[in-house]
Design a protein around this motif. Structure first.
Motif, PDB file in Angstrom:
ATOM      1  N   ASP A  42      10.584  13.732  -3.390  1.00  0.00           N
ATOM      2  CA  ASP A  42      11.230  13.264  -4.622  1.00  0.00           C
ATOM      3  C   ASP A  42      10.960  11.782  -4.862  1.00  0.00           C
ATOM      4  OD1 ASP A  42      14.275  15.299  -4.453  1.00  0.00           O
ATOM      5  OD2 ASP A  42      12.268  15.730  -5.228  1.00  0.00           O
ATOM      6  N   SER A  43      10.883  11.005  -3.788  1.00  0.00           N
ATOM      7  CA  SER A  43      10.745   9.548  -3.909  1.00  0.00           C
ATOM      8  C   SER A  43       9.402   9.128  -4.494  1.00  0.00           C
ATOM      9  CB  SER A  43      10.942   8.889  -2.538  1.00  0.00           C
ATOM     10  OG  SER A  43      10.018   9.413  -1.609  1.00  0.00           O
ATOM     11  N   VAL A  44       8.412  10.027  -4.500  1.00  0.00           N
ATOM     12  CA  VAL A  44       7.083   9.656  -5.010  1.00  0.00           C
ATOM     13  C   VAL A  44       6.631  10.546  -6.166  1.00  0.00           C
ATOM     14  CG1 VAL A  44       6.451   8.865  -2.692  1.00  0.00           C
ATOM     15  CG2 VAL A  44       5.698  11.122  -3.473  1.00  0.00           C
ATOM     16  N   LYS A  45       7.383  11.581  -6.459  1.00  0.00           N
ATOM     17  CA  LYS A  45       6.981  12.518  -7.510  1.00  0.00           C
ATOM     18  C   LYS A  45       6.847  11.784  -8.832  1.00  0.00           C
ATOM     19  CE  LYS A  45       8.945  16.405  -6.972  1.00  0.00           C
ATOM     20  NZ  LYS A  45       9.934  17.520  -6.953  1.00  0.00           N
ATOM     21  N   GLY A  46       5.745  12.055  -9.522  1.00  0.00           N
ATOM     22  CA  GLY A  46       5.488  11.401 -10.800  1.00  0.00           C
ATOM     23  C   GLY A  46       4.747  10.081 -10.677  1.00  0.00           C
ATOM     24  N   ARG A  47       4.676   9.542  -9.471  1.00  0.00           N
ATOM     25  CA  ARG A  47       3.961   8.268  -9.242  1.00  0.00           C
ATOM     26  C   ARG A  47       2.724   8.465  -8.373  1.00  0.00           C
ATOM     27  NH1 ARG A  47       6.276   4.277  -6.405  1.00  0.00           N
ATOM     28  NH2 ARG A  47       7.530   5.691  -5.114  1.00  0.00           N
ATOM     29  N   PHE A  48       2.799   9.387  -7.421  1.00  0.00           N
ATOM     30  CA  PHE A  48       1.693   9.637  -6.490  1.00  0.00           C
ATOM     31  C   PHE A  48       1.025  10.970  -6.843  1.00  0.00           C
ATOM     32  CE2 PHE A  48       3.322   7.145  -2.499  1.00  0.00           C
ATOM     33  CZ  PHE A  48       3.532   6.024  -3.293  1.00  0.00           C
ATOM     34  N   THR A  49      -0.294  11.029  -6.628  1.00  0.00           N
ATOM     35  CA  THR A  49      -1.042  12.267  -6.840  1.00  0.00           C
ATOM     36  C   THR A  49      -1.965  12.505  -5.660  1.00  0.00           C
ATOM     37  OG1 THR A  49      -0.998  11.960  -9.248  1.00  0.00           O
ATOM     38  CG2 THR A  49      -2.611  13.531  -8.347  1.00  0.00           C
ATOM     39  N   ILE A  50      -1.852  13.685  -5.054  1.00  0.00           N
ATOM     40  CA  ILE A  50      -2.739  14.060  -3.953  1.00  0.00           C
ATOM     41  C   ILE A  50      -3.852  14.941  -4.493  1.00  0.00           C
ATOM     42  CG2 ILE A  50      -1.339  16.084  -3.297  1.00  0.00           C
ATOM     43  CD1 ILE A  50      -2.019  15.442  -0.351  1.00  0.00           C
ATOM     44  N   SER A  51      -5.064  14.727  -3.985  1.00  0.00           N
ATOM     45  CA  SER A  51      -6.206  15.542  -4.406  1.00  0.00           C
ATOM     46  C   SER A  51      -7.180  15.633  -3.241  1.00  0.00           C
ATOM     47  CB  SER A  51      -6.883  14.927  -5.641  1.00  0.00           C
ATOM     48  OG  SER A  51      -7.385  13.636  -5.332  1.00  0.00           O
TER      49      SER A  51
ATOM     50  N   PHE B  76      -7.393  12.518  -0.951  1.00  0.00           N
ATOM     51  CA  PHE B  76      -7.023  11.242  -1.569  1.00  0.00           C
ATOM     52  C   PHE B  76      -5.524  11.223  -1.893  1.00  0.00           C
ATOM     53  CE2 PHE B  76     -11.385  10.092  -2.040  1.00  0.00           C
ATOM     54  CZ  PHE B  76     -12.053  11.277  -2.335  1.00  0.00           C
ATOM     55  N   LEU B  77      -4.967  10.019  -1.913  1.00  0.00           N
ATOM     56  CA  LEU B  77      -3.609   9.827  -2.403  1.00  0.00           C
ATOM     57  C   LEU B  77      -3.645   8.674  -3.402  1.00  0.00           C
ATOM     58  CD1 LEU B  77      -0.657  10.842  -2.104  1.00  0.00           C
ATOM     59  CD2 LEU B  77      -0.287   8.900  -0.568  1.00  0.00           C
ATOM     60  N   GLN B  78      -3.542   9.014  -4.680  1.00  0.00           N
ATOM     61  CA  GLN B  78      -3.491   8.004  -5.729  1.00  0.00           C
ATOM     62  C   GLN B  78      -2.042   7.566  -5.885  1.00  0.00           C
ATOM     63  OE1 GLN B  78      -6.016   6.548  -7.633  1.00  0.00           O
ATOM     64  NE2 GLN B  78      -4.358   5.214  -8.343  1.00  0.00           N
ATOM     65  N   MET B  79      -1.808   6.276  -5.695  1.00  0.00           N
ATOM     66  CA  MET B  79      -0.447   5.751  -5.741  1.00  0.00           C
ATOM     67  C   MET B  79      -0.323   4.769  -6.904  1.00  0.00           C
ATOM     68  SD  MET B  79       0.278   5.205  -1.669  1.00  0.00           S
ATOM     69  CE  MET B  79      -0.797   3.794  -1.568  1.00  0.00           C
ATOM     70  N   ASN B  80       0.492   5.109  -7.861  1.00  0.00           N
ATOM     71  CA  ASN B  80       0.714   4.259  -9.034  1.00  0.00           C
ATOM     72  C   ASN B  80       2.153   3.752  -9.056  1.00  0.00           C
ATOM     73  OD1 ASN B  80      -1.909   4.904  -9.872  1.00  0.00           O
ATOM     74  ND2 ASN B  80      -1.197   6.645 -11.089  1.00  0.00           N
ATOM     75  N   SER B  81       2.402   2.753  -9.887  1.00  0.00           N
ATOM     76  CA  SER B  81       3.752   2.181 -10.055  1.00  0.00           C
ATOM     77  C   SER B  81       4.389   1.882  -8.701  1.00  0.00           C
ATOM     78  CB  SER B  81       4.638   3.151 -10.856  1.00  0.00           C
ATOM     79  OG  SER B  81       4.061   3.433 -12.104  1.00  0.00           O
ATOM     80  N   LEU B  82       3.639   1.211  -7.864  1.00  0.00           N
ATOM     81  CA  LEU B  82       4.105   0.970  -6.495  1.00  0.00           C
ATOM     82  C   LEU B  82       5.309   0.039  -6.467  1.00  0.00           C
ATOM     83  CD1 LEU B  82       0.650   0.851  -4.771  1.00  0.00           C
ATOM     84  CD2 LEU B  82       2.546   2.325  -4.089  1.00  0.00           C
ATOM     85  N   ARG B  83       6.196   0.321  -5.500  1.00  0.00           N
ATOM     86  CA  ARG B  83       7.431  -0.434  -5.331  1.00  0.00           C
ATOM     87  C   ARG B  83       7.473  -1.021  -3.926  1.00  0.00           C
ATOM     88  NH1 ARG B  83      10.911   4.926  -6.997  1.00  0.00           N
ATOM     89  NH2 ARG B  83      10.294   5.044  -9.209  1.00  0.00           N
ATOM     90  N   ALA B  84       8.328  -1.998  -3.737  1.00  0.00           N
ATOM     91  CA  ALA B  84       8.454  -2.608  -2.415  1.00  0.00           C
ATOM     92  C   ALA B  84       8.785  -1.560  -1.351  1.00  0.00           C
ATOM     93  CB  ALA B  84       9.523  -3.687  -2.441  1.00  0.00           C
ATOM     94  N   GLU B  85       9.582  -0.575  -1.740  1.00  0.00           N
ATOM     95  CA  GLU B  85       9.991   0.456  -0.770  1.00  0.00           C
ATOM     96  C   GLU B  85       8.871   1.427  -0.404  1.00  0.00           C
ATOM     97  OE1 GLU B  85      11.538  -0.318  -3.624  1.00  0.00           O
ATOM     98  OE2 GLU B  85      12.183   1.483  -4.718  1.00  0.00           O
ATOM     99  N   ASP B  86       7.724   1.309  -1.040  1.00  0.00           N
ATOM    100  CA  ASP B  86       6.552   2.115  -0.658  1.00  0.00           C
ATOM    101  C   ASP B  86       5.778   1.447   0.477  1.00  0.00           C
ATOM    102  OD1 ASP B  86       6.074   2.775  -4.148  1.00  0.00           O
ATOM    103  OD2 ASP B  86       6.949   4.131  -2.648  1.00  0.00           O
ATOM    104  N   THR B  87       6.165   0.245   0.855  1.00  0.00           N
ATOM    105  CA  THR B  87       5.498  -0.445   1.959  1.00  0.00           C
ATOM    106  C   THR B  87       5.656   0.362   3.243  1.00  0.00           C
ATOM    107  OG1 THR B  87       5.796  -2.652   1.013  1.00  0.00           O
ATOM    108  CG2 THR B  87       5.566  -2.515   3.414  1.00  0.00           C
TER     109      THR B  87
END
Lengths: 117, 110
Positions: free
Chosen positions: A62-71, A80-91
Motif C-alpha cells: 500500500d505504501s508504494v502503490k500508485g508511485r512504484f511500477t515493477i516490470s 526493474f522497479l520504477q520509483m516516482n514521487s519519492l519521499r524521505a520514507e522511501d530511503t
C-alpha cells in the motif's frame, strides 16, 4: 550459481524518480517470480512489490502503490522497479529476491536509495 | 496490510531451545500455509531458513523448525549456538499478490 545483482540506487530529491534494476543469472529467469524488498537503516524488512514470470501479474505494498511500477524483460534477465514521487520514507536498501513457493529463496546484496533535499 | 507481530527480542543460552512467535490474521498466516522465516546477520542479505510453514531449504540445519497454529506461526531454534545470534523475520503470503513481513526479532545467545 544463482545470482541477483541490484543497481540504480543513489541520492534523489523528494518528488524525484529512480529506476532500479535487478540482473539475474544462474537459473531459468523466465520461469521465476521476483520480488523487491526494502530495509530502512536500522529497521526491519518491508515487502515492496512482486511480478510473476511473464509480467502479467504484479502486486504492491500500500505504501508504494500508485508511485512504484515493477516490470521485467525476460530477454535481458532483468527486473526493474520504477520509483516516482519519492519521499524521505522511501530511503532504504532495496533488495530483489527470487520467489520459491511464495518465499524468497535467493537475495541480491541490495542497492541503496536515499531521498533527501 | 498490517505487519505481522513478532517479539522484539528473544534470548537463550547455548544448547537451549528458543521459540519466536509470529502473529498474523485470518487473512494471512491463518489462511495460507505460505509462512517463511529469514535469518539476517548484520550487514548481510537475509537468508531463507523455513518456507511453507515448516520446510527447510537444503543446507539449513535441522535445529531450525517451524510450525503454525491458527493465526500464529512459530520458529524454534534448538541446541542454540553462538552463530544463531541474529535477527529473524517471518513473512506470510496475504493473497492477491501481496506479502507481509513481521517486525523482526533480535535473538541473543547468552
Amino acid at each position: 550459481e544463482v545470482q541477483l545483482v541490484e543497481s540504480g540506487g543513489g541520492l534523489v530529491r523528494p518528488g524525484g524518480s529512480l529506476r532500479l534494476s535487478c540482473a539475474a543469472s544462474g537459473f531459468t529467469f523466465s520461469s521465476s517470480w521476483i520480488h523487491w524488498v526494502r530495509q530502512a537503516p536500522g529497521k526491519g524488512l518491508i515487502w515492496v512489490a512482486h511480478i510473476n514470470s511473464d509480467g502479467s501479474g504484479t502486486g504492491y505494498a500500500d505504501s508504494v502503490k500508485g508511485r512504484f511500477t515493477i516490470s521485467r524483460d525476460n530477454a535481458m534477465n532483468t527486473v526493474f522497479l520504477q520509483m516516482n514521487s519519492l519521499r524521505a520514507e522511501d530511503t532504504a536498501l532495496y533488495y530483489c529476491a527470487r520467489d520459491r513457493a511464495f518465499a524468497f529463496d535467493f537475495w541480491g546484496q541490495g542497492t541503496m536509495v536515499t531521498v533527501s533535499s | 496490510q498490517s505487519a505481522l507481530t513478532q517479539p522484539p527480542s528473544a534470548s537463550g543460552s547455548p544448547g537451549q531451545s528458543v521459540t519466536i512467535s509470529c502473529s498474523g490474521t485470518s487473512s494471512d498466516v491463518g489462511n495460507y500455509n505460505y509462512v517463511s522465516w529469514y535469518q539476517q546477520h548484520p550487514g548481510k542479505a537475509p537468508k531463507l531458513i523455513i518456507y511453507e510453514v515448516s520446510r527447510r531449504p537444503s543446507g539449513v540445519p535441522d535445529r531450525f523448525s517451524g510450525s503454525k497454529s491458527g493465526n500464529t506461526a512459530s520458529l524454534t531454534v534448538s541446541g542454540l549456538q553462538a552463530e544463531d545470534e541474529s535477527d529473524y523475520y517471518c513473512n506470510s503470503y496475504a493473497g492477491s499478490n501481496l506479502w507481509v513481513f513481521g517486525g523482526g526479532t533480535k535473538l541473543t545467545v547468552l
